[in-house]
Design an enzyme around this catalytic site. Structure first.
Site, PDB file in Angstrom:
ATOM      1  N   THR A 325       0.845  -1.194   0.000  1.00 31.71           N
ATOM      2  CA  THR A 325       0.000   0.000   0.000  1.00 31.71           C
ATOM      3  C   THR A 325       0.877   1.239   0.000  1.00 31.71           C
ATOM      4  OG1 THR A 325      -1.775   1.183   1.173  1.00 31.71           O
ATOM      5  CG2 THR A 325      -0.206  -0.031   2.536  1.00 31.71           C
ATOM      6  N   HIS A 377       2.411 -11.615  14.255  1.00 27.34           N
ATOM      7  CA  HIS A 377       3.481 -12.189  15.073  1.00 27.34           C
ATOM      8  C   HIS A 377       3.230 -13.666  15.386  1.00 27.34           C
ATOM      9  CE1 HIS A 377       7.144 -11.860  17.103  1.00 27.34           C
ATOM     10  NE2 HIS A 377       6.960 -10.753  17.797  1.00 27.34           N
TER      11      HIS A 377
END
Length: 406
Positions: A325, A377
């Site tokens: 993006t 994560h």
């Protein structure tokens, strides 16, 4: 012969849609394959065209109504001749008699779409004061909204004589509000973003890249590139190729979570976030490893044009293993992009800004860009995320690494 007008068959991931705009009204003539109605889903706008030459016989689902896949939304009469155009008939009647203001407003009903009339009524807008941009001078919903947006503060009071000016001052002290329902696309975006933040262990790591080498390369080869490929060389193709090479080195970044399973993709399908008037969409560059810089630039331009015209299909936005993006085109200096589920990472580009940097013990002005990598994560350790971003940085600062795969 009367036939049914049905909503398109939606993909499995789309449960229902909304009638966005009827481009033709009952009794109005249509040509074969002419657009008659738009159906908005939470991903794309689907078009329904006339099955043959004829007229719209009946509208069963109005603008704003919810429709299901394949549901009947109207009736079409094949081969029938359309009624005379409303605008023409009014022109013929006009010389005969000058209608009073109230009658003139009523005559506007003939050239006002249902959605436009509803919006005009809700905002006390005189249809005759709105310039129609639709076919035959028809006033569309967008015309009314544009009229409202451009209306001076105080509304009609602004056009009143000087003696009425105090009323304008009173109106300016008010706190107006406008309540507009979310479009399906905006609601879908909101749901996905909230879900991403609630369900993923999202973390963002940052780095910066010296864009000087890429900018110099573009400057040196731009004319030759345009002459050979018919398109300009931009930054996104370099970032896409760098990300593709980095994804091959760090498979966890090119993975997704499916329930309790971790799915590692042996291919690189990179989504490129595109901003439109309706919201953010993410078309996908399939098999980016097999694409050259020119192929990437052409595909991005194609997707950008389709997105602007509302022509992106479900297949254009399905899948994707990684997303890029670019908030820099709007001036963003640094941000933390949100994951695009079920992907495990997203790369954020930002504004190129000249800053003083230490180079070989000396201070030099360099065109720098902050990079941000948001990742899940649960799937990606911090070490992998940092190394992935460093790999992208190194390839962009020395573009030969992309070609040599070093």
């Amino acid at each position: 012969m009367s036939t049914e007008i049905k909503a398109p068959v939606f993909p499995e991931s789309v449960a229902e849609g909304t009638v966005a705009t009827w481009h033709k009204q009952p009794g109005e003539a249509c040509s074969r394959d002419e657009l008659i109605v738009d159906i908005e889903t939470d991903k794309v706008v689907l078009e329904v065209v006339a099955p043959a030459d004829g007229v719209i016989e009946e509208v069963m689902k109005g603008e704003g109504d919810t429709v299901e896949s394949g549901e009947v939304i109207g009736k079409f009469k094949e081969g029938a001749a359309g009624e005379s155009k409303p605008a023409e008939s009014k022109k013929e009647e006009a010389p005969k008699e000058e209608a009073p203001k109230e009658e003139a407003a009523a005559s506007g009903d003939a050239i006002l779409s249902p959605a436009a009339r509803k919006l005009a009524d809700e905002n006390n807008v005189d249809p005759n004061s709105v310039k129609g941009t639709g076919k035959d001078g028809r006033v569309t919903k967008e015309d009314v909204q544009s009229h409202i947006d451009n209306k001076p503060v105080g509304g009609a009071a602004a056009a009143a004589p000087a003696a009425a000016m105090p009323e304008v001052n009173v109106a300016s002290g008010e706190r107006p509000e406008k309540r507009v329902p979310m479009t399906r696309l905006r609601a879908s975006i909101a749901k996905r973003l909230v879900n991403a933040q609630q369900s993923a262990a999202m973390l963002t790591t940052f780095n910066e890249v010296n864009m000087g080498p890429i900018m110099e390369m573009r400057k040196q080869y731009q004319d030759s590139f345009v002459k050979r490929h018919g398109i300009k060389l931009g930054f996104m193709s370099f970032f896409t190729k760098a990300a593709t090479e980095a994804l091959k080195r760090f498979p966890a970044v090119n993975a997704s979570i499916d329930g309790n399973d971790m799915v590692y993709h042996g291919y690189q399908d990179i989504g490129v976030a595109v901003s439109t008037d309706r919201g953010l969409v993410v078309p996908v560059l399939r098999d980016s490893d097999a694409m050259g810089l020119a192929d990437i630039e052409k595909k991005i331009v194609e997707y950008g044009t389709k997105a602007k015209d509302g022509k992106l299909g479900i297949e254009d936005m399905t899948g994707g293993t990684f997303t890029i993006t670019n908030g820099g085109i709007f001036g963003s200096l640094i941000s933390t992009p949100i994951l695009n589920p079920p992907q495990t990472a997203i790369l954020g580009m930002h504004k190129i800004q000249e800053r003083p940097m230490a180079v070989n013990g000396k201070v030099e002005i360099q065109p720098m860009m902050y990079l941000a990598l948001s990742y899940d994560h649960r799937m990606i350790d911090g070490k992998e995320a940092v190394q992935f971003l460093v790999a992208i940085k190194e390839m962009l600062e020395d573009p030969a690494r992309i070609l040599l795969d070093v």
